[in-house]
Design an enzyme around this catalytic site. Structure first.
Site, mmCIF file in Angstrom:
data_model
loop_
_atom_site.group_PDB
_atom_site.id
_atom_site.type_symbol
_atom_site.label_atom_id
_atom_site.label_comp_id
_atom_site.label_asym_id
_atom_site.label_seq_id
_atom_site.Cartn_x
_atom_site.Cartn_y
_atom_site.Cartn_z
ATOM 1 N N ILE A 155 0.843 -1.203 0.000
ATOM 2 C CA ILE A 155 0.000 0.000 0.000
ATOM 3 C C ILE A 155 0.878 1.253 0.000
ATOM 4 C CG2 ILE A 155 -1.776 1.286 1.262
ATOM 5 C CD1 ILE A 155 -2.851 -1.433 2.264
ATOM 6 N N ARG A 175 12.045 -1.200 7.763
ATOM 7 C CA ARG A 175 13.124 -1.973 8.387
ATOM 8 C C ARG A 175 14.416 -1.937 7.574
ATOM 9 N NH1 ARG A 175 9.358 -6.826 10.116
ATOM 10 N NH2 ARG A 175 8.497 -6.062 8.188
ATOM 11 N N ARG A 232 -3.129 1.553 11.252
ATOM 12 C CA ARG A 232 -3.782 1.159 12.498
ATOM 13 C C ARG A 232 -3.594 2.279 13.503
ATOM 14 N NH1 ARG A 232 -6.193 -1.912 9.955
ATOM 15 N NH2 ARG A 232 -6.234 -4.184 10.042
ATOM 16 N N ASP A 256 -7.863 7.826 9.371
ATOM 17 C CA ASP A 256 -8.907 6.857 9.000
ATOM 18 C C ASP A 256 -9.004 5.764 10.049
ATOM 19 O OD1 ASP A 256 -10.875 5.689 7.266
ATOM 20 O OD2 ASP A 256 -9.373 4.240 6.575
ATOM 21 N N GLU A 261 -11.229 1.754 18.069
ATOM 22 C CA GLU A 261 -12.378 1.889 17.162
ATOM 23 C C GLU A 261 -13.563 1.087 17.679
ATOM 24 O OE1 GLU A 261 -11.011 0.787 13.259
ATOM 25 O OE2 GLU A 261 -9.438 2.294 13.305
ATOM 26 N N HIS A 279 -12.755 4.587 9.438
ATOM 27 C CA HIS A 279 -12.052 3.406 8.910
ATOM 28 C C HIS A 279 -12.690 2.910 7.598
ATOM 29 C CE1 HIS A 279 -9.437 -0.303 10.095
ATOM 30 N NE2 HIS A 279 -9.496 -0.151 8.789
HETATM 31 C C1 8YV Z 1 -10.911 -3.342 6.747
HETATM 32 C C2 8YV Z 1 -8.404 -3.062 7.026
HETATM 33 O O1 8YV Z 1 -11.594 -2.218 7.192
HETATM 34 O O2 8YV Z 1 -7.595 -4.562 5.458
HETATM 35 C C3 8YV Z 1 -7.439 -4.046 6.543
HETATM 36 O O3 8YV Z 1 -6.463 -4.327 7.260
HETATM 37 O O4 8YV Z 1 -8.197 -2.414 7.986
HETATM 38 C C4 8YV Z 1 -9.638 -2.816 6.258
HETATM 39 O O5 8YV Z 1 -9.497 -3.118 4.932
HETATM 40 C C5 8YV Z 1 -11.078 -4.301 7.809
HETATM 41 O O6 8YV Z 1 -10.167 -5.315 7.834
HETATM 42 C C6 8YV Z 1 -12.485 -4.852 7.722
HETATM 43 O O7 8YV Z 1 -12.791 -5.642 8.756
#
Ligand code: 8YV
Length: 321
Positions: A155, A175, A232, A256, A261, A279
């Protein structure tokens, strides 16, 4: 042949529930009136689990499922799953990488632009009827900025590729340096924060990154600094961030994700110079459907004897070459 028994800790989106129900016998832990009795009765029959980031899969839960073979998680991040406990039992954990990369990267860029140019605030200003009285205040700019990416994974790279089109300088910390990119590498996060005036957090959650972005890093980002987090909430020391925003030692933040959460600290929500999203990084119909299909496909492949499609590196399985 009897369908395989599958555990769900919480309901998943309807398309996933329907697809799973066609191939498996589903057992919902969240609707069981007595959890201990549920696990005592159903636990030994469970061979697979489908889950999302909201419901932790810890060592205690894994211990209640003596015949568990696979945990298929909906999402790329799997910090709520105890992969060590799973690996110790030979249980495979799968996630949903790649299929959400572009969606999350798009959102990260949107959040960055929204934060720098105050897009939600300007929208609120217009709706409140202020425009006829005076134009909206001038904002900060992306021009001339250096964006520091914390975590140049899939990402992070997709974000960097998009940023190239915006004419900003790009730097990163992780790292180790990555040979196939031309962005400036910083061996310490503090060094990156000094060099950058946007910090884009894309590092995975978990104990290794817990509270990594603290008061010192925020101070290094400086008074023009903008923090964006699409990873996160745990990666950021949230009280330190709120303090930095209140004191103006950083300019603003676009978030986000949050530490607890769906709870967002009231002190944070009270600030007008932040952009807060619930999120939604991967939350388009298209991408969530694709993620859901990958969860189902991982389980079908596994129970069809063909191995998992997207296992996480921490849980190698016996059939792996
Ligand atoms: C989702 C995410 O909101 O992929 C992830 O790690 O944080 C998000 O794509 C989440 O996992 C949905 O439960």
């Amino acid at each position: 042949m009897q369908p395989v028994d599958l555990l769900l800790l919480k309901p998943m989106q309807p398309s996933v529930m329907d697809a799973l129900a066609r191939s498996f016998t589903l057992h919902r832990a969240d609707t069981a009136p007595d959890r201990d009795r549920f696990y005592a009765e159903i636990g030994p029959r469970i061979r697979g689990m489908a889950t999302g980031a909201q419901a932790p899969v810890d060592a205690d839960l894994i211990a209640r499922l003596p015949n568990l073979e696979i945990v298929a998680s909906f999402g790329v991040g799997y910090d709520t799953i105890d992969t060590k406990a799973a690996a110790a039992r030979g249980i495979v954990v799968t996630n949903t990488p790649d299929v959400l990369t572009d969606e999350v990267a798009d959102l990260a860029l949107g959040l960055l632009l929204a934060t720098v140019r105050q897009i939600p605030q300007a929208d609120r200003y217009l709706r409140a009827g202020h425009w006829p009285k005076s134009p909206y205040q001038l904002t900060a700019t992306l021009r001339g900025r250096t964006v520091g990416i914390l975590g140049l994974g899939r990402i992070g790279r997709a974000i960097a590729r998009r940023l190239e089109g915006f004419g900003v300088s790009i730097a990163y910390h992780g790292r180790r340096p990555q040979d196939d990119v031309g962005y400036a590498y910083h061996s310490s996060l503090l060094g990156l924060a000094h060099a950058a005036d946007v910090l884009m957090v894309v590092a995975p959650g978990g104990p290794e990154t817990n509270g990594l972005v603290g008061a010192e890093v925020l101070a290094a980002l400086g008074p023009d600094g903008i923090l964006i987090n699409v990873a996160r909430g745990s990666v950021i020391d949230e009280p330190a961030l709120v303090a930095a925003l209140q004191a103006g030692t950083i300019h603003s933040a676009g978030l986000d994700v949050f530490a607890r959460e769906p709870h967002v600290p009231a002190d944070l929500a009270a600030l007008d110079h932040v952009v807060l999203l619930p999120h939604v990084g991967s939350a388009s119909v298209h991408t969530r459907e694709t993620m859901g299909r990958l969860v189902v496909d991982n389980l079908s492949h596994w129970f069809g004897g063909n191995g998992p499609l997207t296992p996480v590196p921490e849980t190698p399985w016996a059939g792996q070459a």
